[in-house]
Write a protein that holds these residues in place. Structure first.
Motif, PDB file in Angstrom:
ATOM      1  N   VAL A 172     -31.624   3.056 -40.172  1.00 52.06           N
ATOM      2  CA  VAL A 172     -30.824   4.135 -39.573  1.00 52.06           C
ATOM      3  C   VAL A 172     -30.499   3.807 -38.120  1.00 52.06           C
ATOM      4  N   ALA A 173     -31.467   3.257 -37.403  1.00 51.40           N
ATOM      5  CA  ALA A 173     -31.226   2.884 -36.012  1.00 51.40           C
ATOM      6  C   ALA A 173     -30.160   1.796 -35.914  1.00 51.40           C
ATOM      7  N   ARG A 174     -30.197   0.837 -36.838  1.00 47.15           N
ATOM      8  CA  ARG A 174     -29.158  -0.198 -36.840  1.00 47.15           C
ATOM      9  C   ARG A 174     -27.790   0.413 -37.143  1.00 47.15           C
ATOM     10  N   ALA A 175     -27.770   1.402 -38.042  1.00 45.79           N
ATOM     11  CA  ALA A 175     -26.511   2.082 -38.342  1.00 45.79           C
ATOM     12  C   ALA A 175     -25.978   2.822 -37.118  1.00 45.79           C
TER      13      ALA A 175
ATOM     14  N   ALA B 138     -30.825   5.166 -27.847  1.00 48.63           N
ATOM     15  CA  ALA B 138     -32.173   5.418 -27.326  1.00 48.63           C
ATOM     16  C   ALA B 138     -32.928   6.398 -28.222  1.00 48.63           C
ATOM     17  N   ALA B 139     -32.233   7.448 -28.696  1.00 52.87           N
ATOM     18  CA  ALA B 139     -32.882   8.422 -29.581  1.00 52.87           C
ATOM     19  C   ALA B 139     -33.269   7.773 -30.912  1.00 52.87           C
ATOM     20  N   ALA B 140     -32.419   6.888 -31.437  1.00 50.30           N
ATOM     21  CA  ALA B 140     -32.736   6.209 -32.694  1.00 50.30           C
ATOM     22  C   ALA B 140     -33.958   5.307 -32.529  1.00 50.30           C
ATOM     23  N   ILE B 141     -34.055   4.642 -31.395  1.00 46.33           N
ATOM     24  CA  ILE B 141     -35.221   3.789 -31.130  1.00 46.33           C
ATOM     25  C   ILE B 141     -36.486   4.637 -31.050  1.00 46.33           C
ATOM     26  N   GLU B 142     -36.374   5.821 -30.452  1.00 42.97           N
ATOM     27  CA  GLU B 142     -37.546   6.700 -30.367  1.00 42.97           C
ATOM     28  C   GLU B 142     -37.981   7.175 -31.750  1.00 42.97           C
ATOM     29  N   ARG B 143     -37.016   7.381 -32.636  1.00 44.78           N
ATOM     30  CA  ARG B 143     -37.378   7.768 -34.000  1.00 44.78           C
ATOM     31  C   ARG B 143     -38.114   6.632 -34.714  1.00 44.78           C
ATOM     32  N   ILE B 144     -37.778   5.394 -34.384  1.00 46.26           N
ATOM     33  CA  ILE B 144     -38.530   4.264 -34.935  1.00 46.26           C
ATOM     34  C   ILE B 144     -39.973   4.321 -34.445  1.00 46.26           C
ATOM     35  N   THR B 145     -40.158   4.608 -33.181  1.00 46.41           N
ATOM     36  CA  THR B 145     -41.512   4.724 -32.627  1.00 46.41           C
ATOM     37  C   THR B 145     -42.308   5.800 -33.367  1.00 46.41           C
ATOM     38  N   ALA B 146     -41.672   6.948 -33.621  1.00 44.01           N
ATOM     39  CA  ALA B 146     -42.360   8.028 -34.339  1.00 44.01           C
ATOM     40  C   ALA B 146     -42.723   7.596 -35.758  1.00 44.01           C
ATOM     41  N   ALA B 147     -41.817   6.885 -36.421  1.00 47.63           N
ATOM     42  CA  ALA B 147     -42.099   6.429 -37.791  1.00 47.63           C
ATOM     43  C   ALA B 147     -43.257   5.436 -37.803  1.00 47.63           C
ATOM     44  N   ARG B 148     -43.328   4.589 -36.813  1.00 49.19           N
ATOM     45  CA  ARG B 148     -44.437   3.629 -36.753  1.00 49.19           C
ATOM     46  C   ARG B 148     -45.760   4.333 -36.481  1.00 49.19           C
ATOM     47  N   ILE B 149     -45.720   5.393 -35.698  1.00 47.86           N
ATOM     48  CA  ILE B 149     -46.942   6.176 -35.469  1.00 47.86           C
ATOM     49  C   ILE B 149     -47.406   6.805 -36.776  1.00 47.86           C
ATOM     50  N   GLU B 150     -46.464   7.364 -37.541  1.00 49.37           N
ATOM     51  CA  GLU B 150     -46.831   7.943 -38.832  1.00 49.37           C
ATOM     52  C   GLU B 150     -47.383   6.875 -39.776  1.00 49.37           C
ATOM     53  N   ARG B 151     -46.836   5.672 -39.707  1.00 51.11           N
ATOM     54  CA  ARG B 151     -47.385   4.591 -40.517  1.00 51.11           C
ATOM     55  C   ARG B 151     -48.827   4.296 -40.114  1.00 51.11           C
ATOM     56  N   GLY B 152     -49.103   4.297 -38.818  1.00 50.30           N
ATOM     57  CA  GLY B 152     -50.475   4.092 -38.360  1.00 50.30           C
ATOM     58  C   GLY B 152     -51.409   5.187 -38.834  1.00 50.30           C
TER      59      GLY B 152
END
Length: 472
Positions: free
Chosen positions: A173-176, A75-89
């Motif tokens: 990283v999330a997949r790992a 769950a924490a790794a998925i949230e980090r993906i969300t943060a990375a996508r926000i930074e991409r935006g």
């Protein structure tokens, strides 16, 4: 600045220059991997990411499903993906036109008498014979401001490219993390089953030791044994009971670890061990071709994405050396009285602005040098990751093969011990021998069974590690 021809010329120039992107274009590096893994026959990768299903264990399938949906690390790794996508935006928005609406009210006072006397007429106030010490008035304003920095050299595009690569790295990283959790669930489950099997064997050992103690007591009563013999058997019996206590402790600890892995609490209800079916023979892991491992193994994918981001950042740094052109516009209405609010009270401002770095004390060059160094470091990290992956796959293959061979040897040894027990039981039934040789044969068979249980757990863990080394 209101000449339409001039504006068309500026727009055409901006469009022509916007196609220019400085900095190196990223090319995925070739992964230095062997043609095949240790002479194995490669197969195409399966489309089913649920690699644990090859163990054909419904309980393990259920545990993996629970971990995939409720494990906190995942769950924490998925949230980090969300943060990375926000930074991409955010990176993409930096190159878009900016529009701001402004509105305000101010109560103003001009406090210098000389200036106040002049501003009375300008502000539409009634003049007085005595010069005022100050003039108070209201100011109402409403306006819209717009700005757009034309991405002439592709700096914003490179920044967005780097942000996209960072998202891909975070997803890897999330997949790992997910693969690590899946592997740990399988490892912990097989270890728990092994502990339960060891406890069953230890309990059978206690029963044999108690039979030996009973025989020793009878022999002692008949004068055919000494108290020392009985004391030795009792000592062994106590040691076996101590082994059972330790196995129960290890099993309880392992159960709590498994409960946390699947997103529960340490006291989460355990599954019923009576529903467990015998463990199926371990399947041969499908060893994918190295090129597929390079595309799917999470750490290699992450390292490539980090290299991509570092390469794009070089373009961002290079763009800072070139001129920047921004288009700005302002439309506002400022009035002293709300009754005067209208189109005739408007003020407008529009036009381009140019900025060109002349001297920065070497900051821009040092920044570019730093980005190039980071790109070289990322390239070295990628190569190191690939080499480590190569080693881990080879190690896992070697361990898997060795454990498979050892399992076969231990299985044959157990079968031989069981045949010996059957022959000794037949002789005992005919009255040819006493009970002691039969108990010894059974104890040897239990020891062989314990070795088989431990070896099968080791083989299962090696199989799990091979799946993990191959990227799932």
């Amino acid at each position: 600045m209101h000449d339409p021809k001039l504006w068309r010329a500026l727009l055409l120039l901006a469009v022509a220059l916007a196609g220019c992107t400085v900095g190196p274009n990223f090319a995925p590096p070739a992964a230095i991997l062997p043609p095949v893994w240790q002479g194995t026959t490669p197969v195409q990768a399966t489309t089913d990411a649920r690699w644990w299903r090859s163990f054909d264990d419904p309980v393990l399938d259920a545990l993996e499903a629970r971990a995939g949906s409720t494990n906190l690390d995942i769950a924490a790794a998925i949230e980090r993906i969300t943060a990375a996508r926000i930074e991409r935006g955010q990176a993409r928005a930096a190159g878009a036109p900016q529009l701001e609406l402004q509105a305000g009210y101010n109560r103003e006072r001009i406090g210098t008498a000389g200036i106040a006397s002049v501003t009375q007429t300008l502000l539409g106030l009634t003049p007085t014979t005595t010069p005022p010490k100050g003039v108070d008035f209201d100011l109402y304003s409403v306006g819209v401001g717009a700005s757009w920095e034309i991405d002439l050299w592709g700096g914003h595009r490179r920044q967005a490219e780097a942000a996209q690569a960072s998202v891909e790295a975070t997803e890897a990283v999330a997949r790992a993390v997910r693969l690590s959790v899946e592997a740990e669930v399988a490892r912990t489950y097989f270890q728990l089953r092994g502990l339960w099997d060891e406890r069953r064997i230890a309990q059978d050992g206690v029963a044999l030791a108690e039979n030996n103690a009973s025989i020793a007591r009878v022999l002692l009563a008949r004068g055919l044994a000494t108290p020392i013999d009985l004391a030795a058997i009792d000592e062994k019996l106590r040691a076996l009971h101590g082994d059972i206590v330790e196995l129960d402790h290890q099993a309880a600890t392992t159960q709590r670890a498994l409960a946390i892995l699947v997103g529960g609490t340490p006291d989460t209800a355990r599954f019923d061990r009576t529903t467990l079916r015998p463990q199926s023979p371990l399947p041969a892991a499908a060893v994918r071709v190295p090129s597929e491992v390079a595309r799917t193994r999470p750490d290699i994918v992450e390292a490539e994405a980090r290299l991509h981001a570092a390469t794009a950042q070089i373009g961002v740094a290079q763009a800072d050396f070139y001129p920047k052109i921004s288009l700005t516009g302002l439309f506002d209405i400022d009035v002293l009285n709300l009754a005067d609010f209208g189109w005739n009270a408007r003020s407008t401002s529009i036009g381009p602005s140019l900025s060109l770095p002349i001297f920065s004390g070497g900051r821009l060059q040092r920044q570019l040098d730093l980005r190039r160094s980071e790109e070289r470091t990322a390239a070295l990290a990628y190569r190191q990751t690939v080499l480590n992956a190569w080693r881990e796959v080879d190690d896992a293959l070697s361990a898997s093969r060795a454990d498979a061979d050892r399992t076969s040897l231990f299985d044959r040894d157990l079968a031989s011990r069981n045949r010996t027990v059957a022959m000794v039981e037949a002789r005992y039934a005919r009255g040819d021998i006493a009970a002691a040789p039969l108990l010894d044969a059974r104890q040897a068979a239990l020891s062989a069974e314990l070795a088989v249980v431990r070896q099968r757990v080791a083989a299962a863990l090696a199989n799990v590690q091979l799946h993990r080394a191959l990227g799932g």
